[in-house]
Design a protein around this motif. Structure first.
Motif, PDB file in Angstrom:
ATOM      1  N   GLY A  35       0.838  -1.207   0.000  1.00 13.21           N
ATOM      2  CA  GLY A  35       0.000   0.000   0.000  1.00 13.21           C
ATOM      3  C   GLY A  35       0.866   1.246   0.000  1.00 13.21           C
ATOM      4  O   GLY A  35       0.565   2.237  -0.664  1.00 13.21           O
ATOM      5  N   LEU A  36       1.953   1.143   0.721  1.00 15.11           N
ATOM      6  CA  LEU A  36       2.871   2.284   0.821  1.00 15.11           C
ATOM      7  C   LEU A  36       3.393   2.667  -0.565  1.00 15.11           C
ATOM      8  O   LEU A  36       3.354   3.828  -0.966  1.00 15.11           O
ATOM      9  CB  LEU A  36       4.022   1.885   1.755  1.00 15.11           C
ATOM     10  CG  LEU A  36       5.114   2.884   2.071  1.00 15.11           C
ATOM     11  CD1 LEU A  36       5.737   2.505   3.412  1.00 15.11           C
ATOM     12  CD2 LEU A  36       6.201   2.955   1.015  1.00 15.11           C
ATOM     13  N   VAL A  37       3.846   1.658  -1.295  1.00 13.11           N
ATOM     14  CA  VAL A  37       4.398   1.911  -2.630  1.00 13.11           C
ATOM     15  C   VAL A  37       3.294   2.455  -3.553  1.00 13.11           C
ATOM     16  O   VAL A  37       3.501   3.426  -4.291  1.00 13.11           O
ATOM     17  CB  VAL A  37       5.045   0.640  -3.204  1.00 13.11           C
ATOM     18  CG1 VAL A  37       5.390   0.814  -4.678  1.00 13.11           C
ATOM     19  CG2 VAL A  37       6.296   0.293  -2.405  1.00 13.11           C
ATOM     20  N   TYR A  57      16.376  -6.267  11.975  1.00 12.10           N
ATOM     21  CA  TYR A  57      15.639  -4.991  11.827  1.00 12.10           C
ATOM     22  C   TYR A  57      14.247  -5.198  11.210  1.00 12.10           C
ATOM     23  O   TYR A  57      13.240  -4.738  11.756  1.00 12.10           O
ATOM     24  CB  TYR A  57      16.482  -4.036  10.977  1.00 12.10           C
ATOM     25  CG  TYR A  57      15.749  -3.244   9.908  1.00 12.10           C
ATOM     26  CD1 TYR A  57      15.058  -2.075  10.246  1.00 12.10           C
ATOM     27  CD2 TYR A  57      15.768  -3.646   8.577  1.00 12.10           C
ATOM     28  CE1 TYR A  57      14.382  -1.347   9.265  1.00 12.10           C
ATOM     29  CE2 TYR A  57      15.102  -2.937   7.596  1.00 12.10           C
ATOM     30  CZ  TYR A  57      14.397  -1.780   7.940  1.00 12.10           C
ATOM     31  OH  TYR A  57      13.735  -1.067   6.978  1.00 12.10           O
ATOM     32  N   TYR A  58      14.206  -5.929  10.069  1.00 15.38           N
ATOM     33  CA  TYR A  58      12.937  -6.037   9.329  1.00 15.38           C
ATOM     34  C   TYR A  58      12.057  -7.158   9.878  1.00 15.38           C
ATOM     35  O   TYR A  58      10.943  -6.895  10.338  1.00 15.38           O
ATOM     36  CB  TYR A  58      13.253  -6.253   7.840  1.00 15.38           C
ATOM     37  CG  TYR A  58      12.022  -6.545   6.999  1.00 15.38           C
ATOM     38  CD1 TYR A  58      11.116  -5.531   6.693  1.00 15.38           C
ATOM     39  CD2 TYR A  58      11.776  -7.834   6.517  1.00 15.38           C
ATOM     40  CE1 TYR A  58       9.985  -5.805   5.931  1.00 15.38           C
ATOM     41  CE2 TYR A  58      10.653  -8.109   5.752  1.00 15.38           C
ATOM     42  CZ  TYR A  58       9.753  -7.094   5.461  1.00 15.38           C
ATOM     43  OH  TYR A  58       8.633  -7.355   4.713  1.00 15.38           O
ATOM     44  N   TYR A  59      12.596  -8.394   9.845  1.00 12.46           N
ATOM     45  CA  TYR A  59      11.762  -9.522  10.307  1.00 12.46           C
ATOM     46  C   TYR A  59      11.556  -9.462  11.816  1.00 12.46           C
ATOM     47  O   TYR A  59      10.439  -9.689  12.310  1.00 12.46           O
ATOM     48  CB  TYR A  59      12.401 -10.859   9.916  1.00 12.46           C
ATOM     49  CG  TYR A  59      12.327 -11.110   8.424  1.00 12.46           C
ATOM     50  CD1 TYR A  59      11.100 -11.392   7.837  1.00 12.46           C
ATOM     51  CD2 TYR A  59      13.456 -11.056   7.622  1.00 12.46           C
ATOM     52  CE1 TYR A  59      11.022 -11.616   6.466  1.00 12.46           C
ATOM     53  CE2 TYR A  59      13.381 -11.280   6.259  1.00 12.46           C
ATOM     54  CZ  TYR A  59      12.160 -11.560   5.679  1.00 12.46           C
ATOM     55  OH  TYR A  59      12.075 -11.773   4.345  1.00 12.46           O
ATOM     56  N   GLN A  63       8.871   7.008   5.820  1.00  9.76           N
ATOM     57  CA  GLN A  63       7.679   6.158   5.745  1.00  9.76           C
ATOM     58  C   GLN A  63       7.726   4.991   6.720  1.00  9.76           C
ATOM     59  O   GLN A  63       8.633   4.155   6.661  1.00  9.76           O
ATOM     60  CB  GLN A  63       7.535   5.596   4.316  1.00  9.76           C
ATOM     61  CG  GLN A  63       7.518   6.643   3.223  1.00  9.76           C
ATOM     62  CD  GLN A  63       6.357   7.618   3.373  1.00  9.76           C
ATOM     63  OE1 GLN A  63       5.228   7.214   3.595  1.00  9.76           O
ATOM     64  NE2 GLN A  63       6.645   8.905   3.265  1.00  9.76           N
ATOM     65  N   ASP A  64       6.752   4.964   7.596  1.00  7.06           N
ATOM     66  CA  ASP A  64       6.362   3.751   8.306  1.00  7.06           C
ATOM     67  C   ASP A  64       7.180   3.339   9.517  1.00  7.06           C
ATOM     68  O   ASP A  64       8.170   3.951   9.885  1.00  7.06           O
ATOM     69  CB  ASP A  64       6.284   2.595   7.294  1.00  7.06           C
ATOM     70  CG  ASP A  64       4.959   1.862   7.418  1.00  7.06           C
ATOM     71  OD1 ASP A  64       4.238   2.145   8.381  1.00  7.06           O
ATOM     72  OD2 ASP A  64       4.656   1.026   6.566  1.00  7.06           O
ATOM     73  N   TYR A  65       6.694   2.201  10.067  1.00  7.11           N
ATOM     74  CA  TYR A  65       7.170   1.723  11.365  1.00  7.11           C
ATOM     75  C   TYR A  65       8.579   1.139  11.319  1.00  7.11           C
ATOM     76  O   TYR A  65       9.147   0.820  12.358  1.00  7.11           O
ATOM     77  CB  TYR A  65       6.191   0.663  11.913  1.00  7.11           C
ATOM     78  CG  TYR A  65       6.050  -0.540  11.017  1.00  7.11           C
ATOM     79  CD1 TYR A  65       5.229  -0.500   9.895  1.00  7.11           C
ATOM     80  CD2 TYR A  65       6.754  -1.714  11.277  1.00  7.11           C
ATOM     81  CE1 TYR A  65       5.093  -1.597   9.062  1.00  7.11           C
ATOM     82  CE2 TYR A  65       6.630  -2.818  10.451  1.00  7.11           C
ATOM     83  CZ  TYR A  65       5.794  -2.749   9.346  1.00  7.11           C
ATOM     84  OH  TYR A  65       5.675  -3.832   8.519  1.00  7.11           O
ATOM     85  N   THR A 113       4.457 -12.864   1.675  1.00  4.41           N
ATOM     86  CA  THR A 113       5.067 -11.807   2.475  1.00  4.41           C
ATOM     87  C   THR A 113       5.660 -12.395   3.752  1.00  4.41           C
ATOM     88  O   THR A 113       5.084 -13.315   4.341  1.00  4.41           O
ATOM     89  CB  THR A 113       4.014 -10.726   2.812  1.00  4.41           C
ATOM     90  OG1 THR A 113       4.620  -9.667   3.515  1.00  4.41           O
ATOM     91  CG2 THR A 113       2.851 -11.247   3.627  1.00  4.41           C
ATOM     92  N   ARG A 114       6.805 -11.922   4.137  1.00  2.00           N
ATOM     93  CA  ARG A 114       7.456 -12.254   5.421  1.00  2.00           C
ATOM     94  C   ARG A 114       7.453 -13.772   5.698  1.00  2.00           C
ATOM     95  O   ARG A 114       7.234 -14.207   6.826  1.00  2.00           O
ATOM     96  CB  ARG A 114       6.757 -11.507   6.560  1.00  2.00           C
ATOM     97  CG  ARG A 114       6.699 -10.004   6.290  1.00  2.00           C
ATOM     98  CD  ARG A 114       5.826  -9.254   7.238  1.00  2.00           C
ATOM     99  NE  ARG A 114       5.591  -7.901   6.739  1.00  2.00           N
ATOM    100  CZ  ARG A 114       4.742  -7.043   7.262  1.00  2.00           C
ATOM    101  NH1 ARG A 114       4.038  -7.383   8.320  1.00  2.00           N
ATOM    102  NH2 ARG A 114       4.593  -5.849   6.742  1.00  2.00           N
ATOM    103  N   ASN A 115       7.699 -14.529   4.645  1.00  2.09           N
ATOM    104  CA  ASN A 115       7.575 -15.990   4.748  1.00  2.09           C
ATOM    105  C   ASN A 115       8.532 -16.630   5.732  1.00  2.09           C
ATOM    106  O   ASN A 115       8.295 -17.742   6.206  1.00  2.09           O
ATOM    107  CB  ASN A 115       7.829 -16.638   3.372  1.00  2.09           C
ATOM    108  CG  ASN A 115       6.667 -16.334   2.448  1.00  2.09           C
ATOM    109  OD1 ASN A 115       5.674 -15.760   2.885  1.00  2.09           O
ATOM    110  ND2 ASN A 115       6.789 -16.711   1.189  1.00  2.09           N
TER     111      ASN A 115
END
Ligand code: F6P
Length: 793
Positions: free
Chosen positions: A335-337, A394-396, A449-451, A624-626
């Protein structure tokens, strides 16, 4: 006469003319009816009066005959016919008796007065007298012919005289004479016939008089009716006109004052029509001043003096992937993109993001940059490389196992690891360094952008104190208690308060954030101005509902017609053509309520078995995030439920659920939206959700029904959707049924309204409002700096 009074006079005359024309509409039919009535009534009247007079003359004739019969009988018996002459002459002096004749029983005229026509025989007289209209035209005018029997005593021996039976059959002189003869006593016999010629000119005169009276009466009646009609029509017309004018002025239409009762239906129709016209006008007009890419560019060059724009996000807008066929470019499901990319195309500048594609490194220049969009090259994409370890932490780790469930409160426990936090901090710093490296001046406009980047604003602020930092939090913000479980809650808040502007989708999330700051930091909160001052730095906390770019007509054309899209989708998925097609398009995430909507589909088929074989639900679930257990477990669970439902209901090659758990490019998603009858968005918690807005933008045919979760931020802007609580399976199943059976007219009404909202509240408005607020802040800063300079001087 001045112009105004000329106009007034002309107006009055034209008004009169109009009224006259209206009255003529009543008078003309009235006139025609009266003429026809007169035309029919006059001959009828003539006939009736003639019959009356004829009867009258017959009785008069009978009287005369009776009076004369004795004298005639005596004179005949005595053979002294000359005596009768005087008698007849005297009787003929009556002005209405023209002549008298006496016929012998054998039909000879034996005596007559002067005016008895010489050519009128007894037989002819008798013949005329027998007619229903015993009228005879003579040179002196028309006469009524009456023949009356004269009876005398029968002599002892038969004489030369004929008996009554010798006369022609039915030859009674007048009506009723035959019966008189029948009643003749045997001692009496017919001795003669008296022929009386009555003057008819007076009848003609009278009949003409009554004709004139009748015509006069009809004319007067007509006149009176015409006058009454004109007066009533005039009064009604004026009353109606002033009532209608009052309605047009809005009296009794928008005010509670009721119009005349006869105008009530008209008022209701008018009111409904006005509302429709207003709606049509609003839809046709679009927003007052539509936000477009051009308007955003103008805003940047005027209010932000063309300053550099830098966007920072974790997800990159274009991912270069190596495949067997070479390098391909993919657009991520984000959604961000979807929202930020069109803004970036309008603003140019630089987008800094994590380079996650397998071929990303192969296409960048020496400064890790590549021009995008491919083939158009409107802005720079600066890639930041992360090690697998960094990405994991950081991400996962911190972002998606910690902050994501923390903020969504979707009944998945957040996990906070010290190592993840360290990685999160380090990566935020890497991106802050990248911003500083990309900045061409000391006051760029940075859109964070974002969390993934809660710490970034403060880090940028440290290096670029003059920068305008706009942070947008794309996910919900929880209440202070929920947020309070995060071990690094203070650091996160401090990092975010490095922003000039901090944006959320809804006021509710702004309120939660402000209360969280109030609970955990020593900050000055100005509710009046929606600002938080922390360590001498002020942050505006405001709601900016994000949206999508409204598709241009050329874009819509490229999608193909609705029928073509439907055909392609049914062919590709092997679906029956006449089915009801519901679709869901999401990242394969536990917050999206995919399980809940599968349960609703199952319940729908249980409750409405006639839909078995006729209802298909297609779920696009972008991977996503598999690598996270929570996601893998969830995705397996969804697959199991899908299989169970399909096993339970499938028949003859039809199955109710199609789970497409692979990446779909934007054009494929649009094709699916255009092919669908229903779009289902059942997020358990969502900052905004742009899928529902994309579905609305796809439906230029004004058809299709949106089923939308009450826990998605978009629900505030899209009340015309069918709103559901996704946790309530029964309610969602019923909403699916309402959507499947909704009449096209209702779909059109709802969709037109949804479209006008999404069109007006598009992504350029989202960015424009934020940048305009930033522009105002920068202007204020410049003025303050000048004031400080004056003071120093
Ligand atoms: O929903 C908020 C959001 O940031 C979206 O904008 C985006 O689609 C998603 O979360 C992040 O997805 P990903 O982890 O795949 O980048």
């Amino acid at each position: 006469m001045n112009t105004a009074s000329t106009i007034r006079t002309t107006g009055t005359w034209s008004m009169r003319l109009r009224t006259l024309r209206l009255q003529l509409r009543f008078l003309l039919p009235l006139f025609i009816v009266l003429v026809v009535a007169a035309y029919l009534a006059v001959p009828l009247l003539d006939k009736v009066t003639l019959r009356w007079f004829s009867r009258d003359l017959n009785s008069r004739g009978l009287l005369v005959a009776n009076a004369l019969s004795d004298s005639i009988a005596e004179a005949l018996a005595a053979g002294r016919l000359s005596r009768l002459q005087t008698l007849f002459d005297r009787a003929a002096q009556d002005e209405r008796l023209v002549a008298i004749g006496l016929c012998s029983p054998d039909g000879r005229l034996i005596q007559s007065t002067d005016r008895f026509p010489a050519d009128l025989s007894c037989a002819r007289s008798l013949e005329v007298a027998h007619k229903p209209d015993p009228r005879l035209a003579l040179s002196g005018g028309a006469v009524h012919v009456g023949v009356h029997d004269v009876l005398g005593h029968r002599p002892a021996a038969p004489a030369a005289l004929l008996s009554l039976d010798d006369w022609a059959p039915g030859d009674a002189g007048v009506e009723g004479n035959k019966s008189a003869v029948a009643e003749t006593p045997a001692s009496q016999m017919l001795v003669a016939r008296l022929v009386l010629l009555h003057d008819l000119s007076f009848i003609d005169r009278r009949s003409e008089d009554s004709r004139n009276y009748l015509i006069g009466l009809i004319a007067i009646l007509g006149l009176v009716m015409a006058v009454i009609t004109m007066v009533v029509a005039q009064l009604s017309w004026r009353g109606w006109l002033s009532g209608a004018r009052a309605l047009m002025r809005g009296e009794g239409l928008v005010s509670p004052l009721m119009p005349a009762p006869e105008l009530a239906p008209f008022a209701a129709d008018l009111r409904a029509r006005l509302r429709d016209m207003e709606d049509e006008y609003r839809r046709a007009q679009g927003p007052d001043a539509e936000w477009t890419a051009d308007r955003l560019r103008t805003l940047l060059s005027t209010q932000l003096s063309g300053d550099q724009v830098i966007v920072v996000s974790n997800r990159e807008p274009y991912i270069h992937e190596r495949t067997a066929d070479g390098i391909i470019v993919k657009r991520p499901a984000s959604g961000l993109v979807t929202a930020v990319e069109p803004v970036m195309r309008a603003c140019s500048g630089t987008w800094i993001a994590h380079g996650s594609g397998t071929a990303d490194r192969e296409v960048v220049d020496g400064r890790d940059r590549v021009r995008v969009p491919p083939g158009h090259e409107e802005y720079w994409l600066r890639r930041v490389w992360l090690t697998a370890e960094e990405e994991k932490g950081y991400y996962y780790g911190f972002a998606n196992e910690g902050l994501w469930p923390l903020c969504h409160v979707a009944h998945v426990r957040p996990v906070f690891r010290e190592s993840d936090w360290e990685a999160y901090r380090a990566v935020n710093q890497r991106f802050a360094d990248a911003v500083v490296a990309e900045a061409t001046g000391d006051d760029p406009v940075v859109l964070v952008q974002d969390y993934h980047f809660a710490l970034l604003p403060a880090m940028i602020r440290e290096k670029l104190p003059e920068a305008t930092i706009l942070t947008f939090w794309h996910i919900p913000w929880p209440n202070p208690e929920s947020f309070g479980i995060c071990p690094w809650r203070r650091e996160l808040l401090q990092g975010m308060l490095g922003s000039t502007i901090l944006g959320f989708h809804t006021r509710f999330h702004c309120k939660n954030f402000t209360e969280t700051v109030d609970r955990y930091l020593e900050a000055r909160i100005e509710h009046e101005h929606s600002t938080i001052a922390y360590r001498e730095k002020e942050t505006l906390v405001e709601s900016y509902p994000i949206s999508i770019e409204w598709p241009a007509p050329e874009q819509v054309e490229r999608w193909g017609s609705i029928a073509q899209c439907r055909e392609r989708v049914t062919a590709r998925l092997g679906l029956p053509e006449d089915m009801c097609l519901a679709v869901g398009v999401d990242r394969f995430d536990y917050t999206k309520g995919i399980l809940e909507r599968l349960n609703a589909v199952e319940r729908l088929l249980e409750k409405r078995p006639h839909l078995i074989g006729r209802f298909v639900f297609v779920q696009v679930a972008a991977p996503t995030r598999n690598s996270l257990d929570e996601y893998r477990n969830f995705q397996e669970h969804v697959q199991r439920v899908t299989d169970r439902i399909n096993l339970r209901f499938e028949r003859d090659g039809w199955r109710p659920v199609h789970l497409l758990a692979h990446h779909h490019e934007p054009h494929a998603v649009m094709e699916l939206f255009r092919a669908a009858d229903i779009c289902v968005v059942t997020s358990l918690h969502d900052g905004m959700n742009l899928v529902c807005k994309e579905f609305v933008a796809a439906r230029d045919d004004l058809q299709g029904v949106l089923v939308l979760s009450r826990f998605a931020g978009a629900v505030r802007e899209l009340p015309e959707a069918l709103i559901v609580n996704p946790y309530h399976v029964e309610e969602t199943a019923d909403a699916l049924y309402s959507a499947a059976t909704m009449p096209p007219g209702e779909q059109r009404e709802r969709m037109a309204s949804l479209r006008s909202t999404v069109h007006e509240y598009n992504v350029f408005r989202w960015a424009g409002r934020m940048l305009a607020d930033a522009g105002r802040g920068r202007l204020r800063n410049r003025i303050e700096a000048r004031v400080r300079r004056y003071r120093a001087d």
